[in-house]
Write a protein that holds these residues in place. Structure first.
Motif, PDB file in Angstrom:
ATOM      1  N   ILE A 254       0.804   9.288   9.485  1.00 46.02           N
ATOM      2  CA  ILE A 254       1.951   9.463   8.601  1.00 46.02           C
ATOM      3  C   ILE A 254       1.411   9.512   7.173  1.00 46.02           C
ATOM      4  CG2 ILE A 254       4.068   8.410   7.693  1.00 46.02           C
ATOM      5  CD1 ILE A 254       4.472   7.112  10.411  1.00 46.02           C
ATOM      6  N   ARG A 255       1.835  10.507   6.401  1.00 47.95           N
ATOM      7  CA  ARG A 255       1.391  10.624   5.008  1.00 47.95           C
ATOM      8  C   ARG A 255       2.598  10.424   4.093  1.00 47.95           C
ATOM      9  NH1 ARG A 255      -2.316  15.196   3.050  1.00 47.95           N
ATOM     10  NH2 ARG A 255      -0.352  16.342   2.982  1.00 47.95           N
ATOM     11  N   LEU A 256       2.424   9.508   3.119  1.00 50.88           N
ATOM     12  CA  LEU A 256       3.470   9.241   2.138  1.00 50.88           C
ATOM     13  C   LEU A 256       2.980   9.651   0.756  1.00 50.88           C
ATOM     14  CD1 LEU A 256       4.544   5.675   3.361  1.00 50.88           C
ATOM     15  CD2 LEU A 256       5.730   7.829   3.770  1.00 50.88           C
ATOM     16  N   ASN A 257       3.756  10.471   0.081  1.00 47.64           N
ATOM     17  CA  ASN A 257       3.399  10.961  -1.247  1.00 47.64           C
ATOM     18  C   ASN A 257       3.674   9.886  -2.288  1.00 47.64           C
ATOM     19  OD1 ASN A 257       3.466  12.284  -3.832  1.00 47.64           O
ATOM     20  ND2 ASN A 257       3.598  14.238  -2.749  1.00 47.64           N
ATOM     21  N   GLN A 304      -6.637  -0.438   1.032  1.00 45.73           N
ATOM     22  CA  GLN A 304      -6.051  -0.390   2.358  1.00 45.73           C
ATOM     23  C   GLN A 304      -5.516  -1.764   2.756  1.00 45.73           C
ATOM     24  OE1 GLN A 304      -9.297   0.906   4.973  1.00 45.73           O
ATOM     25  NE2 GLN A 304      -9.318  -1.145   5.884  1.00 45.73           N
ATOM     26  N   THR A 305      -4.635  -1.761   3.739  1.00 44.18           N
ATOM     27  CA  THR A 305      -4.075  -3.012   4.237  1.00 44.18           C
ATOM     28  C   THR A 305      -4.945  -3.557   5.357  1.00 44.18           C
ATOM     29  OG1 THR A 305      -2.755  -1.925   5.953  1.00 44.18           O
ATOM     30  CG2 THR A 305      -1.734  -2.168   3.770  1.00 44.18           C
ATOM     31  N   ASP A 306      -4.763  -4.837   5.652  1.00 44.78           N
ATOM     32  CA  ASP A 306      -5.305  -5.345   6.905  1.00 44.78           C
ATOM     33  C   ASP A 306      -4.374  -4.853   8.018  1.00 44.78           C
ATOM     34  OD1 ASP A 306      -3.158  -6.846   6.042  1.00 44.78           O
ATOM     35  OD2 ASP A 306      -3.894  -8.729   6.845  1.00 44.78           O
ATOM     36  N   PRO A 307      -4.780  -4.943   9.265  1.00 48.00           N
ATOM     37  CA  PRO A 307      -3.971  -4.366  10.351  1.00 48.00           C
ATOM     38  C   PRO A 307      -2.590  -5.010  10.460  1.00 48.00           C
ATOM     39  CG  PRO A 307      -6.209  -4.814  11.089  1.00 48.00           C
ATOM     40  CD  PRO A 307      -6.068  -5.470   9.751  1.00 48.00           C
ATOM     41  N   PHE A 308      -1.592  -4.183  10.701  1.00 48.67           N
ATOM     42  CA  PHE A 308      -0.262  -4.660  11.044  1.00 48.67           C
ATOM     43  C   PHE A 308      -0.256  -5.049  12.525  1.00 48.67           C
ATOM     44  CE2 PHE A 308       0.482  -1.905   7.393  1.00 48.67           C
ATOM     45  CZ  PHE A 308       1.394  -2.647   6.647  1.00 48.67           C
ATOM     46  N   PRO A 309       0.759  -5.775  12.983  1.00 49.70           N
ATOM     47  CA  PRO A 309       0.846  -6.068  14.418  1.00 49.70           C
ATOM     48  C   PRO A 309       0.794  -4.779  15.232  1.00 49.70           C
ATOM     49  CG  PRO A 309       2.456  -7.374  13.211  1.00 49.70           C
ATOM     50  CD  PRO A 309       1.838  -6.439  12.214  1.00 49.70           C
ATOM     51  N   GLY A 310      -0.096  -4.743  16.212  1.00 50.54           N
ATOM     52  CA  GLY A 310      -0.295  -3.524  16.991  1.00 50.54           C
ATOM     53  C   GLY A 310      -1.491  -2.725  16.531  1.00 50.54           C
ATOM     54  N   GLY A 311      -2.044  -3.049  15.328  1.00 47.51           N
ATOM     55  CA  GLY A 311      -3.289  -2.426  14.885  1.00 47.51           C
ATOM     56  C   GLY A 311      -3.165  -1.343  13.844  1.00 47.51           C
ATOM     57  N   ALA A 312      -1.945  -0.955  13.448  1.00 45.52           N
ATOM     58  CA  ALA A 312      -1.794   0.103  12.443  1.00 45.52           C
ATOM     59  C   ALA A 312      -2.376  -0.336  11.105  1.00 45.52           C
ATOM     60  CB  ALA A 312      -0.325   0.459  12.269  1.00 45.52           C
ATOM     61  N   ILE A 313      -3.007   0.622  10.404  1.00 44.63           N
ATOM     62  CA  ILE A 313      -3.622   0.369   9.097  1.00 44.63           C
ATOM     63  C   ILE A 313      -3.146   1.441   8.122  1.00 44.63           C
ATOM     64  CG2 ILE A 313      -5.800   0.360   7.814  1.00 44.63           C
ATOM     65  CD1 ILE A 313      -7.139  -0.791  10.290  1.00 44.63           C
ATOM     66  N   ALA A 314      -2.861   1.043   6.897  1.00 48.13           N
ATOM     67  CA  ALA A 314      -2.470   1.988   5.847  1.00 48.13           C
ATOM     68  C   ALA A 314      -3.560   2.024   4.786  1.00 48.13           C
ATOM     69  CB  ALA A 314      -1.137   1.580   5.230  1.00 48.13           C
ATOM     70  N   GLN A 315      -3.866   3.231   4.282  1.00 45.71           N
ATOM     71  CA  GLN A 315      -4.945   3.407   3.313  1.00 45.71           C
ATOM     72  C   GLN A 315      -4.538   4.427   2.264  1.00 45.71           C
ATOM     73  OE1 GLN A 315      -8.587   5.605   4.461  1.00 45.71           O
ATOM     74  NE2 GLN A 315      -9.718   3.757   3.861  1.00 45.71           N
ATOM     75  N   VAL A 316      -4.982   4.175   1.015  1.00 40.58           N
ATOM     76  CA  VAL A 316      -4.713   5.089  -0.094  1.00 40.58           C
ATOM     77  C   VAL A 316      -5.834   6.113  -0.196  1.00 40.58           C
ATOM     78  CG1 VAL A 316      -4.486   5.302  -2.593  1.00 40.58           C
ATOM     79  CG2 VAL A 316      -3.414   3.375  -1.391  1.00 40.58           C
ATOM     80  N   GLN A 317      -5.448   7.388  -0.262  1.00 42.02           N
ATOM     81  CA  GLN A 317      -6.396   8.470  -0.562  1.00 42.02           C
ATOM     82  C   GLN A 317      -5.749   9.370  -1.607  1.00 42.02           C
ATOM     83  OE1 GLN A 317      -8.121  10.524   2.788  1.00 42.02           O
ATOM     84  NE2 GLN A 317      -8.175   8.676   4.065  1.00 42.02           N
ATOM     85  N   GLU A 318      -6.215   9.192  -2.866  1.00 45.95           N
ATOM     86  CA  GLU A 318      -5.667   9.944  -3.997  1.00 45.95           C
ATOM     87  C   GLU A 318      -4.157   9.714  -4.109  1.00 45.95           C
ATOM     88  OE1 GLU A 318      -7.644  11.154  -6.076  1.00 45.95           O
ATOM     89  OE2 GLU A 318      -9.501  11.114  -4.918  1.00 45.95           O
ATOM     90  N   ASN A 319      -3.361  10.763  -3.984  1.00 48.77           N
ATOM     91  CA  ASN A 319      -1.916  10.645  -4.165  1.00 48.77           C
ATOM     92  C   ASN A 319      -1.162  10.353  -2.867  1.00 48.77           C
ATOM     93  OD1 ASN A 319      -1.980  11.193  -6.962  1.00 48.77           O
ATOM     94  ND2 ASN A 319      -2.100  13.392  -6.567  1.00 48.77           N
ATOM     95  N   TRP A 320      -1.910   9.984  -1.844  1.00 44.88           N
ATOM     96  CA  TRP A 320      -1.269   9.798  -0.540  1.00 44.88           C
ATOM     97  C   TRP A 320      -1.571   8.423   0.050  1.00 44.88           C
ATOM     98  CZ3 TRP A 320       1.997  13.536   1.241  1.00 44.88           C
ATOM     99  CH2 TRP A 320       1.921  14.781   0.605  1.00 44.88           C
ATOM    100  N   ILE A 321      -0.606   7.914   0.785  1.00 43.72           N
ATOM    101  CA  ILE A 321      -0.817   6.740   1.648  1.00 43.72           C
ATOM    102  C   ILE A 321      -0.873   7.260   3.075  1.00 43.72           C
ATOM    103  CG2 ILE A 321       0.106   4.552   2.496  1.00 43.72           C
ATOM    104  CD1 ILE A 321       1.635   4.321  -0.164  1.00 43.72           C
ATOM    105  N   TYR A 322      -1.973   7.013   3.762  1.00 42.12           N
ATOM    106  CA  TYR A 322      -2.136   7.418   5.155  1.00 42.12           C
ATOM    107  C   TYR A 322      -1.918   6.203   6.053  1.00 42.12           C
ATOM    108  CZ  TYR A 322      -4.211  11.863   3.666  1.00 42.12           C
ATOM    109  OH  TYR A 322      -4.414  13.116   3.115  1.00 42.12           O
TER     110      TYR A 322
END
Length: 327
Positions: A254-257, A304-322
């Motif tokens: 999922i990409r968030l602007n 980036q975040t530490d893992p959410f329950p279930g293992g999902a991770i969010a990371q910043v790359q330039e203008n996007w959150i992946y």
């Protein structure tokens, strides 16, 4: 039939809020207590004006020694009224409020589907609404939790949960039952203060009435009503913002602007992140989950975040959150 001010009030409420239409099938949850007896009496008396098809459902949680007798009492009531009766009995005793509530809604939904009803109708009152607001406030919640008892809520496709008595207090339902000599089944667990909601009902509300506001139940219920409208507006605004900011990538990304999110108010940023997390987490996200994802909107590149329950991770790359939600 005696037409009382409460009959008139509920008739107006159903019509003005469009809770039901004519000739629809309503499954009424009846515990045997004063609120549910008041509800079924009102709906039965209003039935000639609306043409409803009514059914009574009772859920036996098996957590009281008299629960079977309670179920038999409600069955006899339904027979005397000439209304179809449905009983669901738990396979094992349910000894917590949360377990009982979850099982009860599953049981009512199953009855509704199997017998072609369109609505599940419960006797929640303004008093329940006030108690729920206090209960959730003390546990920690936002506006969504404070307005949790809403007039109607979809349970599944073509199935709606409706609460027509949310402007009626428990004192009013008690008086109504007394006036019409309705056979109330007294639930002994309502007096057991080991349950948090009973402590609120038996101890906290009376204290607030005596020391702060004698009409505290109505005041809190009105607060919940105001919050409901505001939550609906904010959810719609957040949905629009999320759709504008989201790109669904490949491989479960999922990409968030961030540029779009950065110009939005913090309240909407948080709601967007809550909506995203509801997509990827098994359980509802808590405050910490929402905050750590919201923080990435303005975080340095490669944060980036530490893992959410279930293992999902969010990371910043330039203008996007992946967000990789299949990590």
């Amino acid at each position: 039939m005696v037409w009382t001010p409460l009959h008139a009030q509920i008739h107006r409420t159903i019509r003005s809020r469009r809770l039901f239409e004519r000739d629809q099938h309503l499954l009424v949850a009846v515990s045997g207590g004063q609120d549910s007896l008041c509800l079924i009496k009102l709906l039965l008396d209003l039935q000639p004006k609306w043409g409803w098809h009514l059914g009574i459902a009772h859920c036996d949680h098996r957590w009281r020694t008299d629960s079977e007798a309670n179920a038999h009492h409600v069955k006899n009531l339904a027979l005397s009224l000439g209304i179809p009766f449905y009983l669901q009995t738990a396979n094992e005793p349910l000894n917590s409020e949360a377990k009982a509530r979850n099982w009860r809604y599953q049981a009512l939904s199953a009855i509704t589907l199997a017998n072609n009803y369109q609505y599940i109708v419960t006797g929640h009152t303004a008093s329940d609404r006030a108690e729920t607001l206090l209960y959730n406030l003390m546990r920690g919640t936002g506006a969504d939790g404070l307005q949790a008892l809403t007039w109607q809520r979809p349970l599944k496709a073509d199935m709606m949960l409706v609460r027509p008595l949310l402007e009626v207090t428990r004192q009013q339902t008690q008086q109504f039952c007394q006036d019409f000599h309705l056979p109330i089944w007294e639930d002994s667990t309502n007096q057991d203060v080991k349950y948090a909601r009973n402590r609120i009902r038996q101890e906290l509300i009376p204290y607030l009435q005596a020391n702060f506001n004698p009409n505290v139940e109505s005041a809190l219920a009105q607060t919940a009503e105001l919050l409901q409208a505001e939550v609906e507006y904010l959810e719609q605004a957040a949905q629009q913002l999320r759709e504008a900011a989201t790109e669904q990538g490949e491989n479960d990304l999922i990409r968030l602007n961030r540029r779009i999110l950065q110009i939005a108010p913090l309240a909407l940023q948080r709601r967007v992140m809550r909506q995203v997390l509801l997509q990827i987490l098994t359980d509802a996200p808590n405050f910490e989950h929402i905050e750590k994802l919201t923080a990435l909107i303005n975080a340095p590149n490669r944060s980036q975040t530490d893992p959410f329950p279930g293992g999902a991770i969010a990371q910043v790359q330039e203008n996007w959150i992946y967000i990789n939600h299949k990590s």
